[in-house]
Design a protein around this motif. Structure first.
Motif, PDB file in Angstrom:
ATOM      1  N   UNK A 210      -3.104  -3.197  -6.922  1.00 46.57           N
ATOM      2  CA  UNK A 210      -3.482  -1.794  -7.027  1.00 46.57           C
ATOM      3  C   UNK A 210      -2.269  -0.968  -7.472  1.00 46.57           C
ATOM      4  N   UNK A 211      -2.526   0.294  -7.785  1.00 43.01           N
ATOM      5  CA  UNK A 211      -1.429   1.169  -8.188  1.00 43.01           C
ATOM      6  C   UNK A 211      -0.408   1.322  -7.062  1.00 43.01           C
ATOM      7  N   UNK A 216       4.844  -0.017  -4.903  1.00 39.98           N
ATOM      8  CA  UNK A 216       5.627  -0.588  -3.801  1.00 39.98           C
ATOM      9  C   UNK A 216       6.529  -1.707  -4.304  1.00 39.98           C
ATOM     10  N   UNK A 217       5.990  -2.607  -5.098  1.00 41.74           N
ATOM     11  CA  UNK A 217       6.808  -3.708  -5.629  1.00 41.74           C
ATOM     12  C   UNK A 217       7.919  -3.178  -6.534  1.00 41.74           C
ATOM     13  N   UNK A 218       7.585  -2.167  -7.337  1.00 41.45           N
ATOM     14  CA  UNK A 218       8.599  -1.608  -8.234  1.00 41.45           C
ATOM     15  C   UNK A 218       9.745  -0.975  -7.440  1.00 41.45           C
ATOM     16  N   UNK A 219       9.401  -0.217  -6.406  1.00 39.13           N
ATOM     17  CA  UNK A 219      10.441   0.422  -5.601  1.00 39.13           C
ATOM     18  C   UNK A 219      11.281  -0.601  -4.856  1.00 39.13           C
ATOM     19  N   UNK A 273       2.356   9.881 -13.814  1.00 37.45           N
ATOM     20  CA  UNK A 273       1.189   9.589 -14.661  1.00 37.45           C
ATOM     21  C   UNK A 273       0.875   8.098 -14.696  1.00 37.45           C
ATOM     22  N   UNK A 274       1.863   7.251 -14.444  1.00 37.91           N
ATOM     23  CA  UNK A 274       1.635   5.807 -14.469  1.00 37.91           C
ATOM     24  C   UNK A 274       1.047   5.287 -13.165  1.00 37.91           C
ATOM     25  N   UNK A 275       1.008   6.116 -12.124  1.00 33.45           N
ATOM     26  CA  UNK A 275       0.542   5.649 -10.814  1.00 33.45           C
ATOM     27  C   UNK A 275      -0.414   6.672 -10.209  1.00 33.45           C
ATOM     28  N   UNK A 276      -1.461   6.974 -10.945  1.00 38.31           N
ATOM     29  CA  UNK A 276      -2.527   7.862 -10.470  1.00 38.31           C
ATOM     30  C   UNK A 276      -1.991   9.195  -9.965  1.00 38.31           C
TER      31      UNK A 276
END
Length: 581
Positions: A210-211, A216-219, A273-276
């Motif tokens: 999910x977004x 979370x993974x990106x952070x 904009x990339x994460x809702x």
């Protein structure tokens, strides 16, 4: 014929060359050829530093070729110069202090290997065998976990005995696996190899993220294993004090407050904009750097790290807010004043951020402009003290040092002290203790104009009141010294005792006087007009002179009574002045 012989020789030469090449390809250090690795799945770790970025899920049914009595049986191959990391965990988002099994082959520049039960921490097994991994020869690694909680790590082809062994009293149920390297080293891992019968060990997690999970993974990746952000030198904080309780007998200040901390990590920004259109983000599995705050003069539960329960929020521009609600802190505060119940004491809470070794201290800076938390609103004081003022000062003395939890000394530059000035509720204690004290003084003074049982009754009432006041005062006054009020009670109690003894002596002199004749000097003293004027007695005339000659002991009782009343009044005045009334 010659052509036939040449052809046979050429064929024989080709066969020998092919056998030599095959022999050469299989004669690696651990008897694993690159052609065999073609049947394996592979994963390459880039030179982006230490971090587990891709997790694999172990199959629950055909679980990795395990045998009887085994929980886990895995086999991998690795090509790297050093620091081959394998992580076995219960979840695919392990935190920094979570219990895991981290296996490192070729650590310390390919000089030793180890098993840890936390990421980068708590080594539980070590092997000093050097040069086990290489960039040019694949190293096999076999991992076995038994039902008894034993964890074995083998290097097949190196020796039959396990390279590492660890017995876990509370063994973990391993569900996920991840690979990594360290520093600028690259690594290539091979798994699910068909040539050795381990073709169904692990499988990558394939569910669609999910977004929220992607963010979370990106952070977590951008946070680089919760490392300290670059160029972070200070953290802003503000707070709201909710309650203060000072325990004088134990020299301890109990504080409850709401605290907010703000800092910025430029690595953690994202485009909403990339994460809702998410402008802010919070998640319990967020693994970013957080300050470790200690109370430097902490007591009881406030010794060590005090930020245990908090809310962590990250903003799209990289700003971070930590909110600790109902943070309870206990600190030592010694009251050196000796003026109960009029004490005015300043207690402080010294706060400091514990940094890593070799890093400069991160300073705490008080931000009194930030809203909505204000520092001096609705402070409850459940003890007998009232809150008068608060201030925040920097501890900027470079000569002072403090110890970290690891026993390392650090400068106190950047630490702050929140100072609270407390005043004991003096009016309450003055009302409770001084009114009975004044009543006792009045009873004792009135007793000098009374006779018989009424006089003794007033004296006994005053004696009982002072005894009760002394006993009740021990529950509130400091036991480290004798307060002036307690001294006043003691003096009045001694005076009351004297007055009762005087009352008995007067009765004896009036009703049962001595039969012996009074000395001439005593009779002359009784007839002295100066003394009688000072004591408030009328001058002795001829009739009084004769009466004194016949009954000197009764007149002596009057003189003792009036003299004692004057001395008692002077004593009470001195007591009232010195006790602060």
């Amino acid at each position: 014929m010659n052509n036939l012989i040449k052809g046979c020789c050429l064929c024989l030469l080709l066969v020998l060359m092919d056998q030599a090449e095959s022999a050469q390809s299989s004669s690696t250090r651990f008897n694993v050829s690159f052609s065999q690795l073609d049947s394996c799945e592979s994963y390459s770790v880039p030179n982006t530093g230490y971090g587990y970025r891709r997790f694999y899920m172990l199959h629950e049914l055909s679980n990795n070729n395990r045998k009887a009595g085994e929980r886990l049986h895995l086999k991998f191959y690795v090509l790297t110069a050093m620091d081959a990391h394998i992580l076995l965990s219960v979840t695919n988002h392990p935190r920094l202090n979570d219990r895991v099994y981290e296996i490192v082959i070729g650590a310390g520049g390919n000089t030793f290997s180890a098993i840890r039960n936390a990421m980068g921490l708590r080594r539980v097994a070590t092997s000093q065998e050097p040069n086990l991994v290489s960039l040019y020869e694949p190293t096999p690694i076999e991992i076995v976990q038994t039902q008894n909680g034993e964890l074995f790590v083998y290097i097949p082809g190196f020796k039959k005995e396990p390279l590492l062994q660890f017995i876990d009293e509370a063994p973990l149920t391993i569900n996920y696996l991840s690979f990594s390297s360290f520093g600028s080293n690259t690594a290539r891992w091979f798994y699910d190899c068909g040539f050795d019968g381990y073709e169904s060990e692990i499988a990558p997690i394939e569910k669609e993220e999910t977004k929220t999970e992607k963010l979370l993974n990106q952070l977590n990746i951008q946070a680089e294993n919760a490392s300290l952000p670059a160029n972070l030198s200070s953290i802003l904080f503000h707070f709201q004090t909710r309650s203060l309780a000072y325990e004088q007998t134990s020299s301890m200040l109990q504080t409850r407050m709401h605290m907010m901390m703000h800092w910025r990590d430029s690595r953690l920004g994202w485009k909403p904009a990339d994460f809702d259109s998410l402008e802010t983000f919070e998640h319990p599995e967020l693994r970013i750097w957080k300050p470790q705050m200690n109370v430097l003069n902490g007591a009881l539960q406030s010794i060590g790290q005090v930020l245990q329960s908090y809310e962590l929020r990250v903003y799209a521009n990289g700003s971070i807010t930590l909110y600790a609600q109902n943070l309870q802190l206990a600190s030592w505060c010694v009251d050196s004043a000796r003026n109960w119940p009029s004490e005015r004491v300043t207690c402080d809470i010294e706060l400091g951020l514990i940094g890593q070794e070799g890093q400069q201290n991160v300073a705490l800076i008080y931000d009194d402009q930030r809203k909505p938390i204000a520092p001096n609103e609705h402070v409850n004081t459940p003890s007998g003290w009232s809150f008068t003022q608060m201030s925040v000062v920097m501890v900027d003395n470079d000569s002072q040092r403090r110890y970290t939890p690891k026993g390392m000394m650090q400068k106190m530059t950047g630490d702050v002290a929140i100072e609270f000035t407390l005043q004991r509720n003096r009016n309450f204690y003055m009302t409770v203790f001084y009114i009975p004290l004044i009543a006792c003084q009045m009873f004792v003074i009135m007793s000098f104009v009374l006779r018989s049982t009424r006089r003794s009754s007033l004296i006994l009432i005053a004696l009982l009141i002072t005894a009760w006041g002394l006993m009740y005062m021990t529950r509130h006054a400091s036991p480290h010294y004798v307060p002036p009020m307690m001294t006043a009670y003691k003096v009045i109690m001694m005076t009351t005792t004297y007055c009762y003894i005087l009352h008995i002596c007067i009765i004896w002199l009036e009703l049962y006087p001595p039969r012996s004749k009074a000395p001439n000097w005593l009779v002359g003293l009784i007839n002295c007009n100066v003394l009688r004027c000072i004591l408030g007695l009328r001058f002795a005339d001829s009739s009084d002179y004769c009466d004194i000659q016949e009954n000197p002991w009764r007149h002596l009782a009057k003189i003792l009574n009036n003299l004692s009343s004057i001395l008692v009044i002077i004593t009470f005045a001195i007591v009232d002045i010195t006790s602060g009334f």
